[in-house]
Write a protein that holds these residues in place. Structure first.
Motif, short mmCIF file in Angstrom:
data_model
loop_
_atom_site.label_atom_id
_atom_site.label_comp_id
_atom_site.label_asym_id
_atom_site.label_seq_id
_atom_site.Cartn_x
_atom_site.Cartn_y
_atom_site.Cartn_z
N PHE A 164 0.84 -1.19 0.00
CA PHE A 164 0.00 0.00 0.00
C PHE A 164 0.88 1.25 0.00
O PHE A 164 0.65 2.18 -0.77
CB PHE A 164 -0.92 -0.01 1.22
CG PHE A 164 -1.58 1.30 1.48
CD1 PHE A 164 -1.18 2.10 2.54
CD2 PHE A 164 -2.59 1.76 0.65
CE1 PHE A 164 -1.78 3.33 2.77
CE2 PHE A 164 -3.20 2.98 0.87
CZ PHE A 164 -2.79 3.77 1.93
N LEU A 192 -1.29 -0.96 -4.64
CA LEU A 192 -2.62 -1.56 -4.55
C LEU A 192 -3.68 -0.56 -4.98
O LEU A 192 -3.56 0.63 -4.71
CB LEU A 192 -2.91 -1.99 -3.10
CG LEU A 192 -1.98 -3.02 -2.49
CD1 LEU A 192 -2.43 -3.32 -1.07
CD2 LEU A 192 -1.99 -4.30 -3.30
N ASP A 193 -4.69 -1.08 -5.62
CA ASP A 193 -5.82 -0.24 -6.02
C ASP A 193 -6.95 -0.39 -5.02
O ASP A 193 -7.26 -1.49 -4.60
CB ASP A 193 -6.33 -0.67 -7.40
CG ASP A 193 -5.71 0.13 -8.51
OD1 ASP A 193 -5.79 -0.32 -9.66
OD2 ASP A 193 -5.16 1.21 -8.23
N PRO A 194 -7.58 0.69 -4.64
CA PRO A 194 -8.71 0.58 -3.72
C PRO A 194 -9.90 -0.11 -4.39
O PRO A 194 -10.10 0.00 -5.59
CB PRO A 194 -9.06 2.03 -3.38
CG PRO A 194 -8.49 2.83 -4.48
CD PRO A 194 -7.33 2.07 -5.05
N TYR A 234 -8.91 -2.34 0.48
CA TYR A 234 -7.91 -2.78 -0.49
C TYR A 234 -7.88 -4.28 -0.66
O TYR A 234 -7.15 -4.78 -1.50
CB TYR A 234 -6.51 -2.28 -0.08
CG TYR A 234 -6.33 -0.81 -0.37
CD1 TYR A 234 -6.69 0.15 0.57
CD2 TYR A 234 -5.84 -0.38 -1.60
CE1 TYR A 234 -6.55 1.50 0.29
CE2 TYR A 234 -5.69 0.96 -1.88
CZ TYR A 234 -6.05 1.90 -0.92
OH TYR A 234 -5.91 3.24 -1.20
N GLN A 251 -5.95 -9.29 -2.76
CA GLN A 251 -6.05 -7.85 -3.01
C GLN A 251 -6.02 -7.56 -4.50
O GLN A 251 -5.97 -8.46 -5.31
CB GLN A 251 -4.91 -7.12 -2.30
CG GLN A 251 -3.55 -7.44 -2.85
CD GLN A 251 -3.24 -8.91 -2.89
OE1 GLN A 251 -3.53 -9.60 -3.87
NE2 GLN A 251 -2.70 -9.41 -1.81
#
Lengths: 296, 274, 452
Positions: C128, C133-135, C164, C334
């Protein structure tokens, strides 16, 4: 002498032959080392790569980190015990097998067997062997009336490291034996017989005549053992994970934990760089001595 | 051969003691590989199985078949290549004096001691850029590169002892560098080749870290990785792991047997040491 | 020259042959995903066809029941998305020790897989922080996950207030497993063991009854695991302060108390613990060599394999002092940024979070679903009681030893320090080491938990 076409072609061919080795080693080895050094001096944080050099703070941290110092100490002890130990055991086995033993091939193969097993497996096997309650070693000691020799082995932080060394010697003695045996066997008969005519026999023969002749084997075995001492990461990880506490923690393990488990890449790279320099300091003098002498 | 004699009885006693010591873990692996899961819980690791079964061996073979093939391929490939390059390098560094050869030699063999954990990240970066990630050729290239230093050392040490007079004699006959290598040096090199080959084969066959990081999925997965995968994250089925170990050790054993014979084969004709 | 040349040519031809076989035996390109049966086989991947209709998943569930569980989950995915080619890459190594190294290396090389297994909480933090990472707030909303997933679990899937990851399962960590016949024989009623005093009294009884080492424990991390539960038994306030990096004084009374309790605990533990794997220790409860074992509920699988019945041959109770608390070990997946197959990656997450997926995975795995609307009938007897406890839990806490509650560095250090403690039993030394390290890495405590 004028440079003929043939001589030129010869030179070019030589370079072409030599080049792949140089390129491969140069890149794969020195790029990696360079990368480690740069990262250890950088402000790399977490998983965000950064090659921006900020200074020696990681190394300063190392100097005062008790875990690192313990790890370093353990590494040195490991090398100091494992290498000579394997050399001696290998030499002894080689000498024994040189005695025109029946089924020599069988003995040889059996002694070589541990070497063929992967570290992962021998790690588990030795863990079980060393178990203080139900392990093989303590059980056998009990059954043969030597119960007083029982111990906690790898659960005892005072001797855990030595237990590790012993297990490693077990695994590599066979290979060392092979190298020595080959060396002994390659001494021309004439030398041996000449010495025997002069009255040499038994241990004297071995000590004065044969052993000095197998310098190549000694040197080879030494280097190879050093390499394996450094690569013992898998083995130690399985056997003790560096424990109890930090009793069997060695540098490659610390480096891996810092870089990959704790994501402290800069710190881990500093450890790696130091590890490399440590090895250099041990091996280079040895090499220089050997080769300086032969240059003369 | 006349060799100094030691007391026969004593000798055999010690040899057999070592045999037991060396073979014990392997025996344990063998019996464990033949056990059912019930046996695993209720018998100690040394006892033979109550109800022996070939299931673990069969199951693990199907899991490890392809990885074993992969390992065999890149291990042999990298072994041959690194021995070859090492031999050439050793030859060039001893028989062909050029200024700075000492330094070049030192630089090459320092590469022997590089710890693999330290090279993981740059290695993957390189392989991905070269498009060799997750390929057998990527593994061959990597292992060859990291094997050259020690092979160079082994060969150079050995070639040092080959008298220069041999080389010069060939040169007088008009032979070029490559011809000398082929006709004079190579035939004498069986000992270092055997030593280097055994070492390289073992090193590469048993390597776990590089194989883990450079393979994804089964196309290029080494047997060492497949073997390690038999141990679950939280679950450890010992019979499967030991069965896998046996399969894993088999090709290596065969190679050692063959090469070992050449290592021990015997004597140098005296052209070198004479 | 003869002998050597012969060997050489044998080797070369061997190489050529194996290379040929290896390239011929390559996978045939077909778009159907391959799913393996519950026996441990490595699934052979099909290479993705020119369009990006594939999915790569990394995990460490490499054998036995774990593998069967992930295969079941993949099957659910395959039925919903039949055109995608799935490539599993299982990487072995205790709780992902090795896999984490691989993943981080791949991420740095820009070649991250579409999904990789992680523990909830801090384990995902480095990714993160690096913006990798993409939400997935939208996914949580679309799937209505907030309604069926409890608060602490939700918090463990968030960074900075956004989602996430999605949880696959819930394992409970504060469980004591016991051998029923040993307890019956010595007249011990497990329901009375709610305090440490009662627990140790029971251990004394067992010792008197001939059980030399009533408590069985395994190697370093299992010791840390047991100690973590002891810390939880010091109260949810203390535990919360600990994982928020607030316990920085070596004289902290609760910390010392926990260490003293652990010291007493160790007095009943088998002396060869450092040489045992976690399941070796659990097996001793099965064979009756020991009576108690603190372990997460993946241990249930061991009893299952030994064909023991919950409630008759073995049983469980919450670690003394942690009644009403549910200690969480949660695996999540994730959505990495810039993945090669984003649609499939999201589809995978949906399946993972769905009722169907979780009820396919968890019964086999031995954990319980992260959703409160799980179909209880699909689960075995232990799991049903666990689900009941989960729904009735007063407090939930994220495990440190299993990567969630505290920064990674702390987790590694804790294991090392406790491993040392088991040999020297030096309370002040351990307290000193723990608190000074907490201070040293204070900057890494970026998640502040509120568990009450």
């Amino acid at each position: 002498m004028p440079l003929s076409w043939k001589a030129l072609k010869d030179k070019i061919l030589t370079v072409l032959l030599f080049l792949p080795a140089l390129v491969l080693v140069g890149y794969f080895v020195y790029f990696s080392i360079g990368w480690n050094i740069v990262v250890s001096l950088s402000d790399w944080k977490g998983l965000v790569p950064s090659y921006h050099i900020v200074g020696f703070s990681q190394y300063l941290k190392l100097a005062s980190d008790p875990v690192f110092l313990t790890s370093l100490k353990n590494n040195l002890i490991l090398m100091a015990l494992f290498v000579p130990g394997s050399l001696v055991l290998g030499l002894i086995l080689a000498i024994f097998l040189d005695q025109k033993v029946r089924f020599e091939g069988g003995f040889r193969t059996i002694y070589l067997l541990p070497f063929t097993l992967s570290f992962v497996i021998t790690g588990y096997l030795w863990r079980w062997m060393y178990n203080p309650t139900i392990g093989v070693i303590n059980t056998i000691l009990d059954k043969t009336g030597l119960g007083f020799l029982k111990s906690g082995w790898i659960t005892d932080p005072n001797i855990a490291l030595y237990c590790v060394v012993l297990a490693l010697i077990w695994q590599f003695a066979g290979y060392t034996m092979l190298i020595f045996l080959a060396g002994i066997r390659s001494i021309p008969e004439s030398h041996i017989m000449a010495a025997q005519v002069d009255g040499a026999s038994g241990l004297y023969l071995y000590r004065r005549i044969i052993i000095p002749q197998i310098k190549f084997s000694f040197f080879t075995a030494f280097v190879i053992l050093m390499v394996f001492a450094l690569k013992a990461f898998d083995f130690i990880y399985i056997l003790t994970s560096g424990g109890p506490g930090y009793a069997t923690e060695i540098l490659p393990l610390t480096m891996y934990k810092e870089s990959f488990a704790m994501t402290h890449f800069a710190y881990g790279s500093a450890i790696a760089s130091l590890l490399f320099f440590l090895v250099m300091m041990i091996v280079v003098p040895y090499l220089l001595r050997t080769y300086w002498r032969s240059e003369k | 051969m006349i060799r100094p004699r030691l007391s026969r009885f004593f000798l055999y006693l010690i040899l057999i003691f070592f045999v037991i010591l060396f073979i014990l873990p392997l025996w344990s692996a063998l019996v464990t590989a033949l056990k059912t899961e019930q046996d695993l819980i209720y018998t100690t690791p040394i006892e033979p199985p109550k109800t022996p079964t070939l299931e673990p061996l069969k199951t693990t073979l199907s899991v490890m078949g392809r990885p074993l093939l992969n390992s065999l391929t890149f291990t042999l490939g990298a072994t041959i290549l690194s021995c070859l390059f090492g031999s050439i390098a050793g030859y060039v560094l001893t028989k062909i004096r050029f200024p700075g050869s000492g330094i070049v030699f030192a630089l090459i063999i320092l590469g022997i001691f590089i710890p693999y954990q330290a090279v993981l990240v740059p290695l993957v970066l390189t392989m991905v850029r070269l498009g060799l990630y997750n390929t057998i050729w990527g593994l061959i290239l990597t292992h060859t590169a990291y094997g050259i230093p020690i092979c160079t050392l082994l060969f150079r040490s050995f070639y040092e002892d080959i008298p220069d007079s041999l080389v010069r004699a060939a040169q007088i006959d008009g032979a070029g560098t490559w011809t000398i290598y082929r006709r004079v040096i190579l035939p004498l090199s069986w000992l270092p080749f055997a030593v280097a080959a055994v070492f390289q084969f073992t090193s590469i066959w048993n390597d776990l870290l590089i194989g883990l990081v450079l393979s994804r999925g089964i196309e290029a997965m080494p047997a060492s990785v497949a073997l390690a995968n038999l141990k679950g994250g939280f679950v450890a089925l010992w019979n499967l792991q030991m069965a896998g170990t046996l399969w894993y050790a088999l090709p290596a054993l065969i190679v050692y047997f063959v090469l070992g014979k050449y290592l021990i084969k015997g004597y140098m004709a005296g052209a070198i040491k004479g | 020259m003869g002998g050597k040349l012969k060997v050489f040519s044998v080797l070369v031809s061997l190489f050529a042959v194996t290379a040929m076989i290896a390239s011929c035996a390559g996978p045939t390109p077909s778009p159907t995903p391959t799913v393996s049966s519950p026996t441990p086989t490595v699934s052979s991947p099909t290479p993705p066809p020119p369009e990006v209709n594939a999915l790569t998943v990394y995990h460490w569930w490499t054998s036995g029941g774990e593998k069967a569980a992930i295969d079941a989950l993949i099957k659910v995915y395959a039925t919903k998305y039949p055109d995608a080619a799935i490539m599993q890459t299982p990487v072995t190594g205790g709780a992902g020790f090795t896999m984490m190294g691989i993943i981080k290396t791949l991420v740095l090389a820009g070649d991250a897989p579409d999904a990789f297994q992680m523990h909830a909480g801090y384990e995902g933090k480095p990714y993160f922080d690096a913006g990798l990472l993409d939400p997935i707030d939208n996914l949580w909303k679309e799937e209505g996950l907030e309604a069926v997933i409890p608060e602490v679990v939700r918090h463990m899937c968030q960074f900075d207030g956004h989602y996430y990851s999605v949880p696959v399962n819930i394992h409970r960590v504060n469980v004591v497993w016991y051998n029923k016949s040993l307890l019956d024989k010595n007249g011990i009623d497990p329901t009375t063991l709610t305090t440490w005093d009662a627990f140790f009294a029971a251990c004394d009884k067992l010792k008197a009854g001939g059980v030399q080492y009533p408590i069985q424990m395994g190697e370093a991390w299992t010791a840390a695991h047991a100690f973590e539960q002891i810390m939880a038994s010091m109260g949810i306030d203390f535990y919360q302060d600990l994982i928020n990096g607030k316990i920085t004084s070596a004289d902290d009374p609760k910390l010392s108390q926990a260490l003293e309790i652990f010291k007493k605990y160790l007095g009943y533990v088998n002396p060869d613990h450092a040489a045992l794997t976690w399941d070796d220790a659990t097996k001793r409860i099965i064979t009756g060599d020991g009576a108690f074992n603190i372990m997460g509920d993946w241990a249930n699988g061991e009893f299952y394999v030994a064909k023991m019945t919950y409630g008759e041959d073995y049983g469980t109770f919450a670690v003394p002092g942690t009644q009403g608390m549910y200690g969480l070990c949660i695996d999540v997946f994730q959505h990495p940024k810039g993945v090669k197959h984003p649609t499939n990656s999201l589809g995978w997450l949906k399946v993972v979070a769905s009722k169907e997926g979780q009820d396919a995975f968890n019964p086999i795995k031995g954990s319980i679903a992260a959703r409160t609307d799980a179909d209880i009938s699909k689960y075995g007897p232990y799991q049903q009681s666990a689900i009941a406890d989960f729904k009735a839990a007063k407090y939930m806490f994220p495990s440190v030893v299993h990567g969630s509650g505290a920064p990674e560095s702390f987790k590694v250090k804790l294991s090392d320090i406790i491993s040392g403690f088991t040999t020297d039993l030096d309370v002040s030394k351990a307290a000193q080491a723990l608190t000074s390290y907490t201070k040293e890495i204070s900057g890494e405590y970026t998640i502040q938990w509120s568990l009450k």
